[in-house]
Design a protein around this motif. Structure first.
Motif, PDB file in Angstrom:
ATOM      1  N   LEU A  13       0.087 -11.828  -1.198  1.00  0.00           N
ATOM      2  CA  LEU A  13      -1.310 -12.188  -1.382  1.00  0.00           C
ATOM      3  C   LEU A  13      -1.484 -13.682  -1.638  1.00  0.00           C
ATOM      4  O   LEU A  13      -2.493 -14.265  -1.254  1.00  0.00           O
ATOM      5  CB  LEU A  13      -1.901 -11.378  -2.547  1.00  0.00           C
ATOM      6  CG  LEU A  13      -3.400 -11.511  -2.798  1.00  0.00           C
ATOM      7  CD1 LEU A  13      -4.199 -11.137  -1.558  1.00  0.00           C
ATOM      8  CD2 LEU A  13      -3.816 -10.616  -3.961  1.00  0.00           C
TER       9      LEU A  13
ATOM     10  N   VAL B 168       0.859  -1.175   0.000  1.00  0.00           N
ATOM     11  CA  VAL B 168       0.000   0.000   0.000  1.00  0.00           C
ATOM     12  C   VAL B 168       0.898   1.228   0.000  1.00  0.00           C
ATOM     13  O   VAL B 168       1.815   1.334   0.804  1.00  0.00           O
ATOM     14  CB  VAL B 168      -0.934   0.022   1.226  1.00  0.00           C
ATOM     15  CG1 VAL B 168      -1.828   1.253   1.207  1.00  0.00           C
ATOM     16  CG2 VAL B 168      -1.761  -1.250   1.274  1.00  0.00           C
TER      17      VAL B 168
ATOM     18  N   ALA C 207      -7.607  -4.339   4.671  1.00  0.00           N
ATOM     19  CA  ALA C 207      -7.025  -5.676   4.549  1.00  0.00           C
ATOM     20  C   ALA C 207      -7.588  -6.359   3.311  1.00  0.00           C
ATOM     21  O   ALA C 207      -8.630  -5.976   2.776  1.00  0.00           O
ATOM     22  CB  ALA C 207      -7.344  -6.512   5.790  1.00  0.00           C
ATOM     23  N   TRP C 208      -6.886  -7.393   2.869  1.00  0.00           N
ATOM     24  CA  TRP C 208      -7.365  -8.216   1.768  1.00  0.00           C
ATOM     25  C   TRP C 208      -8.351  -9.256   2.285  1.00  0.00           C
ATOM     26  O   TRP C 208      -8.138  -9.855   3.346  1.00  0.00           O
ATOM     27  CB  TRP C 208      -6.198  -8.942   1.090  1.00  0.00           C
ATOM     28  CG  TRP C 208      -5.354  -8.063   0.238  1.00  0.00           C
ATOM     29  CD1 TRP C 208      -4.133  -7.540   0.567  1.00  0.00           C
ATOM     30  CD2 TRP C 208      -5.647  -7.614  -1.085  1.00  0.00           C
ATOM     31  NE1 TRP C 208      -3.652  -6.772  -0.465  1.00  0.00           N
ATOM     32  CE2 TRP C 208      -4.566  -6.799  -1.508  1.00  0.00           C
ATOM     33  CE3 TRP C 208      -6.724  -7.803  -1.946  1.00  0.00           C
ATOM     34  CZ2 TRP C 208      -4.534  -6.185  -2.739  1.00  0.00           C
ATOM     35  CZ3 TRP C 208      -6.686  -7.194  -3.189  1.00  0.00           C
ATOM     36  CH2 TRP C 208      -5.604  -6.394  -3.581  1.00  0.00           C
TER      37      TRP C 208
ATOM     38  N   ARG D 225     -10.339  -8.941  -2.807  1.00  0.00           N
ATOM     39  CA  ARG D 225     -10.678  -7.512  -2.714  1.00  0.00           C
ATOM     40  C   ARG D 225     -10.043  -6.910  -1.469  1.00  0.00           C
ATOM     41  O   ARG D 225     -10.111  -7.466  -0.371  1.00  0.00           O
ATOM     42  CB  ARG D 225     -12.187  -7.315  -2.673  1.00  0.00           C
ATOM     43  CG  ARG D 225     -12.618  -5.849  -2.617  1.00  0.00           C
ATOM     44  CD  ARG D 225     -14.127  -5.691  -2.649  1.00  0.00           C
ATOM     45  NE  ARG D 225     -14.514  -4.288  -2.642  1.00  0.00           N
ATOM     46  CZ  ARG D 225     -14.742  -3.563  -1.542  1.00  0.00           C
ATOM     47  NH1 ARG D 225     -14.604  -4.134  -0.335  1.00  0.00           N
ATOM     48  NH2 ARG D 225     -15.088  -2.296  -1.626  1.00  0.00           N
ATOM     49  N   TRP D 226      -9.438  -5.729  -1.671  1.00  0.00           N
ATOM     50  CA  TRP D 226      -8.883  -4.933  -0.579  1.00  0.00           C
ATOM     51  C   TRP D 226      -9.960  -3.933  -0.162  1.00  0.00           C
ATOM     52  O   TRP D 226     -10.444  -3.157  -0.983  1.00  0.00           O
ATOM     53  CB  TRP D 226      -7.633  -4.203  -1.066  1.00  0.00           C
ATOM     54  CG  TRP D 226      -7.057  -3.201  -0.111  1.00  0.00           C
ATOM     55  CD1 TRP D 226      -7.319  -1.867  -0.041  1.00  0.00           C
ATOM     56  CD2 TRP D 226      -6.110  -3.457   0.920  1.00  0.00           C
ATOM     57  NE1 TRP D 226      -6.598  -1.271   0.955  1.00  0.00           N
ATOM     58  CE2 TRP D 226      -5.847  -2.231   1.569  1.00  0.00           C
ATOM     59  CE3 TRP D 226      -5.464  -4.607   1.359  1.00  0.00           C
ATOM     60  CZ2 TRP D 226      -4.963  -2.118   2.632  1.00  0.00           C
ATOM     61  CZ3 TRP D 226      -4.576  -4.494   2.419  1.00  0.00           C
ATOM     62  CH2 TRP D 226      -4.323  -3.257   3.045  1.00  0.00           C
TER      63      TRP D 226
END
Length: 327
Positions: free
Chosen positions: A15, A1, A66-67, A61-62
């Motif tokens: 991820l 990020v 968080a993911w 999806r973020w």
């Protein structure tokens, strides 16, 4: 990020973590401030899935903090050459992909367009085409209201659907379509306008082409070259709609250099060629979604502004820095 104001990395992580090839990641922002990521997952560790060993599409999806868990979108990706992710909100996303339906990569007429749609709970699969011609290079987008848009190459023409993915496609561009569309972007404006941008060759080298659809007239304008510079070639395009009807482009620019080529008869010919260094650049194309209806007024509509440096790319929320690198 990354903090776009300072360029500082505020957090980072991994991820995916498995023993298989995960590659080709794509990102899409949504209207709720989330970021979707989708990628191919290959159990056979191959770039193109086959009938015997298909690839899978996965997504996550973020939400701003968080993911979410990685989702398996589809597990039967066979021979896919082009695909694209688009998102509207946390409950609305899609991936369009071209699919080799018989698993034989040597044949092309069985290549069809597959739509994979997310409804907030599960992914569903819909085959958009079923004909005897290659359907290639799908491009996906949503309108500001959340209506899906799809375009692809069919028999040398660019065709598309708006709102209803199951509707019969209409011809958007009857001429000039090529597989370069698979490196382009489909964008929606605030009042029903659409724009297609893709990198394509010109007599002066690689450039960006633009065609715009007017909801008022119901027609697409003939594609136009965006830059038209003899000093630069433009490739590796990404694009986003900005406020006020402008479009922002992220691209790679290559300087054009003159090089001497020796012909078989011994003569020397000077030809233009892309240089050995490249620049990452940002360009603003003004008023794409407020074009004049009169073709005579069209030449003044580009209002191109090119920026090089640490710029926040409007609509994407991404900091883009000028970089010079060896190709």
């Amino acid at each position: 990020v990354v903090d776009p104001a300072s360029g500082a990395v505020t957090s980072h992580g991994q991820l995916t973590s498995d023993t298989r090839l995960d590659y080709g990641v794509q990102l899409a922002t949504d209207s709720e401030g989330g970021v979707w990521a989708a990628w191919q997952h290959s159990p056979a560790n191959a770039l193109v899935g086959t009938a015997a060993a298909p690839n899978a599409l996965q997504a996550a999806r973020w939400d701003g903090a968080a993911w979410g868990a990685a989702q398996t979108v589809d597990e039967n990706l066979t021979g896919t050459l082009w695909w694209q992710l688009a998102a509207h909100d946390a409950a609305t996303a899609m991936i369009l992909a071209d699919l080799d339906t018989d698993g034989d990569l040597a044949t092309g007429n069985d290549r069809e367009i597959l739509a994979l749609t997310w409804d907030g709970a599960a992914w569903a699969s819909h085959q958009l085409t079923n004909n005897n011609q290659p359907d290639l290079a799908p491009r996906a987008a949503y309108t500001p209201e959340g209506a899906p848009l799809a375009a692809w190459l069919a028999g040398g023409q660019v065709v598309g659907v708006q709102g209803d993915l199951t509707a019969a496609p209409s011809v958007w561009l009857a001429e000039g379509g090529s597989t370069a569309l698979g490196q382009g972007r489909l964008l929606a404006g605030p009042a029903g306008q659409l724009a297609l941008l893709w990198p394509e060759m010109t007599p002066a080298g690689a450039d960006v082409w633009l065609s715009v659809y007017s909801a008022e007239s119901g027609t697409w304008r003939a594609p136009e070259v965006v830059f038209g510079s003899a000093d630069w070639q433009e490739t590796s395009l990404t694009a986003a709609a900005g406020p006020g009807g402008d479009v922002w482009l992220g691209l790679v620019r290559l300087p054009v250099e003159t090089r001497a080529v020796t012909l078989p008869d011994g003569q020397t010919l000077d030809i233009p060629a892309a240089g050995d260094t490249a620049e990452l650049a940002v360009a603003q194309v003004a008023s794409v979604f407020s074009l004049p209806e009169s073709p005579a007024e069209a030449p003044s509509r580009l209002g191109l502004w090119l920026g090089l440096g640490a710029l926040a790319l409007a609509g994407l929320g991404v900091g883009v820095w000028l970089m010079r690198r060896k190709r």
